[in-house]
Design a protein around this motif. Structure first.
Motif, short mmCIF file in Angstrom:
data_model
loop_
_atom_site.label_atom_id
_atom_site.label_comp_id
_atom_site.label_asym_id
_atom_site.label_seq_id
_atom_site.Cartn_x
_atom_site.Cartn_y
_atom_site.Cartn_z
N THR A 84 -27.80 2.81 63.55
CA THR A 84 -27.62 1.64 62.69
C THR A 84 -26.34 0.93 63.08
OG1 THR A 84 -28.74 2.71 60.81
CG2 THR A 84 -27.28 0.86 60.30
N LEU A 85 -26.41 -0.38 63.16
CA LEU A 85 -25.23 -1.21 63.39
C LEU A 85 -24.83 -1.84 62.06
CD1 LEU A 85 -23.19 -2.78 65.17
CD2 LEU A 85 -24.98 -4.52 65.47
N VAL A 86 -23.61 -1.56 61.62
CA VAL A 86 -23.08 -2.19 60.41
C VAL A 86 -22.08 -3.25 60.85
CG1 VAL A 86 -22.04 -1.84 58.14
CG2 VAL A 86 -23.25 0.05 59.27
N VAL A 87 -22.37 -4.49 60.51
CA VAL A 87 -21.56 -5.63 60.95
C VAL A 87 -20.48 -5.93 59.91
CG1 VAL A 87 -21.60 -8.08 61.55
CG2 VAL A 87 -23.49 -6.59 62.25
N ALA A 88 -19.26 -6.09 60.36
CA ALA A 88 -18.15 -6.48 59.48
C ALA A 88 -17.76 -7.91 59.81
CB ALA A 88 -16.96 -5.55 59.67
N VAL A 96 -13.69 -0.94 54.91
CA VAL A 96 -14.69 0.03 54.47
C VAL A 96 -15.18 0.87 55.64
CG1 VAL A 96 -17.04 0.28 53.55
CG2 VAL A 96 -15.44 -1.30 52.45
N LEU A 97 -15.44 0.22 56.77
CA LEU A 97 -15.93 0.96 57.94
C LEU A 97 -14.89 1.94 58.46
CD1 LEU A 97 -17.90 -1.80 59.89
CD2 LEU A 97 -18.76 -0.06 58.31
N PHE A 237 -20.95 4.46 51.36
CA PHE A 237 -19.84 3.52 51.52
C PHE A 237 -18.82 3.65 50.39
CE2 PHE A 237 -23.20 1.19 53.94
CZ PHE A 237 -22.54 1.12 55.15
N GLY A 238 -19.19 4.35 49.32
CA GLY A 238 -18.29 4.51 48.19
C GLY A 238 -17.06 5.35 48.48
N VAL A 239 -16.98 5.95 49.66
CA VAL A 239 -15.76 6.69 50.01
C VAL A 239 -14.56 5.75 50.17
CG1 VAL A 239 -17.08 8.51 51.16
CG2 VAL A 239 -16.21 6.58 52.51
N SER A 240 -14.82 4.46 50.31
CA SER A 240 -13.74 3.51 50.59
C SER A 240 -13.27 2.79 49.33
CB SER A 240 -14.20 2.46 51.61
OG SER A 240 -13.20 1.48 51.79
N PRO A 241 -11.97 2.79 49.03
CA PRO A 241 -11.44 1.98 47.92
C PRO A 241 -11.67 0.49 48.14
CG PRO A 241 -9.84 3.63 48.63
CD PRO A 241 -10.92 3.62 49.66
N SER A 242 -11.81 0.07 49.40
CA SER A 242 -11.99 -1.35 49.70
C SER A 242 -13.37 -1.87 49.31
CB SER A 242 -11.75 -1.61 51.19
OG SER A 242 -10.42 -1.33 51.55
N LEU A 243 -14.29 -0.96 48.98
CA LEU A 243 -15.62 -1.42 48.58
C LEU A 243 -15.55 -2.29 47.33
CD1 LEU A 243 -18.64 -1.23 49.24
CD2 LEU A 243 -18.76 0.72 47.67
N ALA A 244 -14.62 -2.01 46.45
CA ALA A 244 -14.46 -2.83 45.24
C ALA A 244 -14.11 -4.27 45.60
CB ALA A 244 -13.40 -2.23 44.33
N GLN A 245 -13.32 -4.45 46.65
CA GLN A 245 -12.97 -5.80 47.09
C GLN A 245 -14.18 -6.52 47.67
OE1 GLN A 245 -9.42 -5.78 49.62
NE2 GLN A 245 -8.80 -3.83 48.68
#
Length: 375
Positions: A84-88, A96-97, A237-245
């Motif tokens: 899977t490619l996750v694009v930022a 997050v990545l 993806f919830g491991v990242s605090p930046s997900l809230a942003q």
């Protein structure tokens, strides 16, 4: 008719249970109300999104991965270890990545610079991305019937176009007569309320808009492609605090996408077409009238994401799957009867691992000499 195990429902979750049971040498009967699988198992992206699951879903996804590859080889359908490619496209998505890589490790999450991203998919502006090499892809419209056909060659009996009227200990009553069994698995996804309404109080039906498009020029997109919108849909993806942003920015800047529950993603079919989507809405009974603005939203977002030029929309459809707070329903309403539903839209990803666990739990009911064949 008699069997060691009766499976009600010939979607991917039901077929996975039949697969594990027949591998143990058991006699299996699969019953489905339709002439072929037509539900969520054939209306999806064909994406086994393993890496960004969490908890039980991650366990099931990882346990089921090799079974997907094994049954693909045995049944002869297309499967690809494409990842899977996750694009930022925003700094918060890139953060997050990086957090995901720190949590899962560099082998599971490989960070990419913009040129590396564009070698994998023709995306517009990106600041980077991540490749999740452990994820798989299949063509669900070919895989599901191929698995059923292969299982029939292994001795599994299919009763298509057969309605189930009642499920009790040791017997399933159908429109074609009763089937006696040591154990029963009911795997009917969102229709669990049709058989065991008491178990379905917390389940809603999630409906989603999906489309299939054909670009006017040849392109190659080997991995599945996820975006920042996808980060809001997968628990890993919830491991990242930046997900809230990410969530706050999308809600602020793209309220139409937030209202539609957009998961902007795509996969490429073996014929070159792209499957794009998808939206999410929840109700006890889905609205049968599809909202054209949501299809237009998906198309416009894909045009903004991909540098592919013109394309034609070849198909549009609505998927429907069971949704609940707990991503899995595994219940035993009576001895020897299990009700199993993936209530989170990740049935393709988790089915073989989940079914392996359930069949293991059924072992006491299936112990002993298999029942002799009846009529």
């Amino acid at each position: 008719m008699t069997a060691d195990l009766v499976v009600v429902g010939a979607g991917i979750v039901g077929l996975a249970h039949a697969y594990h049971a027949v591998r143990k040498g058991l006699r299996v009967v699969v019953i489905d109300r339709d002439a072929r699988a037509v539900g969520a198992s054939v209306r999806n992206f064909g994406h086994c999104c393993i890496t960004v699951q969490d908890g039980d879903a991650l366990h099931y996804a990882q346990r089921g991965r090799q079974h997907w590859l094994d049954v693909a080889e045995a049944a002869g359908f297309w499967a690809r270890e494409a990842g899977t490619l996750v694009v930022a496209r925003h700094e918060d998505e890139w953060a997050v990545l990086k957090d995901l890589r720190a949590a899962r490790g560099p082998d599971a999450v490989q960070l990419l610079d913009p040129p590396a991203v564009q070698r994998l998919a023709p995306v517009h502006e990106t600041i980077g991305g991540a490749l999740l090499p452990g994820d798989l892809r299949v063509d669900p419209r070919a895989a599901v019937p191929a698995i059923a056909h292969w299982l029939s060659r292994q001795g599994v009996t299919f009763r298509w176009s057969t309605a189930v009227h009642a499920v009790d200990k040791g017997v399933v009553t159908t429109s074609r007569g009763p089937v006696e069994a040591r154990a029963v698995v009911v795997a009917v996804n969102h229709d669990v309320d049709r058989v065991f309404p008491g178990l379905a109080a917390s389940i809603k039906r999630c409906s989603l808009h999906m489309l299939q498009i054909r670009p006017h020029r040849d392109i190659s997109v080997r991995p599945a492609v996820l975006t920042g919108h996808s980060m809001l849909r997968y628990a890993g993806f919830g491991v990242s605090p930046s997900l809230a942003q990410v969530r706050a920015r999308i809600a602020r800047d793209q309220p139409d996408a937030a209202a539609a529950g957009l998961n902007l993603m795509l996969t490429q079919r073996p014929d070159g077409d792209l499957v794009i989507g998808d939206t999410h809405s929840y109700d006890d009974v889905p609205d049968v009238f599809a909202r054209e603005p949501w299809d237009a939203l998906i198309i416009n977002k894909i045009r903004d994401l991909l540098d592919i030029g013109d394309f034609d929309v070849r198909y549009r459809w609505q998927g429907v799957y069971a949704s609940a707070t707990d991503p899995f329903l595994v219940a035993q309403p009576s001895p020897g009867v299990h009700v199993v539903s993936v209530t989170s839209g990740i049935g393709m990803t988790t089915s073989f691992g989940l079914a392996a666990d359930v069949v293991d739990q059924l072992s006491p009911a299936l112990a002993g000499t298999p029942l002799t064949e009846g009529t």
